[in-house]
Design an enzyme around this catalytic site. Structure first.
Site, PDB file in Angstrom:
ATOM      1  N   ARG A 273     -11.578   8.380  35.626  1.00 46.67           N
ATOM      2  CA  ARG A 273     -12.616   7.719  34.852  1.00 46.67           C
ATOM      3  C   ARG A 273     -11.978   7.001  33.669  1.00 46.67           C
ATOM      4  NH1 ARG A 273     -15.363   8.079  38.638  1.00 46.67           N
ATOM      5  NH2 ARG A 273     -17.472   8.951  38.871  1.00 46.67           N
TER       6      ARG A 273
ATOM      7  N   GLU B  74     -17.228  -0.952  32.832  1.00 49.30           N
ATOM      8  CA  GLU B  74     -16.989  -1.638  34.107  1.00 49.30           C
ATOM      9  C   GLU B  74     -18.145  -2.553  34.457  1.00 49.30           C
ATOM     10  OE1 GLU B  74     -16.205   1.447  36.969  1.00 49.30           O
ATOM     11  OE2 GLU B  74     -14.295   1.997  36.047  1.00 49.30           O
TER      12      GLU B  74
ATOM     13  N   HIS C 164     -12.069  -0.479  40.471  1.00 47.75           N
ATOM     14  CA  HIS C 164     -12.718   0.771  40.895  1.00 47.75           C
ATOM     15  C   HIS C 164     -12.971   0.771  42.406  1.00 47.75           C
ATOM     16  CE1 HIS C 164     -15.327   4.272  39.220  1.00 47.75           C
ATOM     17  NE2 HIS C 164     -14.738   4.600  40.358  1.00 47.75           N
TER      18      HIS C 164
END
Length: 303
Positions: A222, A251, A270
């Site tokens: 994370r 993000e 991601h």
């Protein structure tokens, strides 16, 4: 039951069938949902599925039909589980579905840094190989991982798979929970732990100062685990020789994020979880979780 998947784009951009859900509930899905769209989309919904949309107490109290929140991921920091428990709303997740995929991506990030594939690929295609009279060149040094150490912070399913891969490459594995100082001072530090209130920003200036000079930082966990400004300073000074990250605090990141302009910071959007095979597992498990709830079961219940 009306079930709404608020942000399916990352998990299912259109290459997986929704039939599993459509067989047992009134199912609606959206690639993305903004705050101002919640009211229209969640009216009458008894079940929500979210990938990364934040479901806080305010939303739970606003939509009184809500009985169930399914998280299409392993981490659940985007849902206020305390509020859900108080309000009697069930919450489920998809545990450990992407262990192999994320570990593979962590290894890919590390090898990208050490083997400089992008640099040599570009050199060959731009004619540099042809220009060498002896037919070979080594403009940039490649790093041998065999004999190096890797510190793994977060020794769950993903951390264990990263350790297995590292050992196969001949690396010494230092596990943070067993020996924090050895893990932090390793040649490579890899983050694979969940984000909690206690470890938010764990990779800060003090942490970085205790890292080995010239170490490599990998993050497939994370983004909130890292103080990005501190990391940017360390990359500029070469205290950390390179960082390769699949996650960021925000993000997508803001355009002025200091990491975006650094040549020794490599960023993917991601995607570690995203092979088709693992995304199918997510969809299937989300459906099974909801079916279990409807039958009074507790499959993958968090609260």
């Amino acid at each position: 039951m009306k079930c709404v998947f608020l942000d399916c784009a990352g998990v299912n951009p259109g290459d997986i069938s929704w039939k599993t859900f459509q067989h047992f509930c009134t199912f609606q899905w959206y690639e993305k949902t903004e705050k101002e769209q919640m009211q229209e989309r969640l009216i009458g919904a008894e079940a929500i599925i979210t990938d990364s949309v934040i479901i806080d107490r305010k939303i739970m109290e606003q939509f009184t039909d809500l009985k169930y929140i399914g998280i299409a991921a392993t981490g659940f920091d985007n849902v206020d589980t305390e509020a859900a428990e108080e309000l009697g709303i069930a919450v489920t997740n998809v545990p450990a579905y992407a262990s192999d995929a994320v570990a593979q991506h962590a290894a890919a990030l590390l090898l990208y840094v050490t083997n400089k594939i992008h640099i040599y690929d570009d050199a060959v295609k731009n004619g540099k190989w042809n220009s060498k009279s002896d037919g070979g060149f080594s403009d940039v040094s490649i790093t041998l991982l065999c004999g190096k150490s890797i510190g793994i912070i977060g020794y769950g399913a993903i951390g264990k798979r990263i350790a297995e891969i590292a050992k196969a490459l001949g690396m010494k594995v230092n596990i943070y929970s067993r020996n924090p100082s050895a893990a932090i001072s390793s040649d490579v530090v890899s983050l694979s732990c969940p984000l909690t209130e206690d470890n938010a920003g764990i990779v800060n200036e003090d942490f970085i100062n205790n890292m080995k000079d010239g170490a490599v930082l990998i993050n497939t966990a994370r983004g909130g685990l890292i103080d990005e400004n501190a990391l940017a300073r360390a990359l500029k000074s070469r205290k950390i020789s390179a960082a390769a990250i699949d996650v960021m605090a925000l993000e997508p990141p803001e355009k002025d994020n200091p990491l975006l302009s650094l040549e020794n910071c490599f960023i993917t959007p991601h995607i570690g979880f995203s092979p088709l095979e693992t995304r199918r597992i997510v969809i299937e498990t989300c459906a099974e979780n909801l079916k279990s709830f409807l039958k009074g079961g507790r499959l993958n219940r968090i609260v």
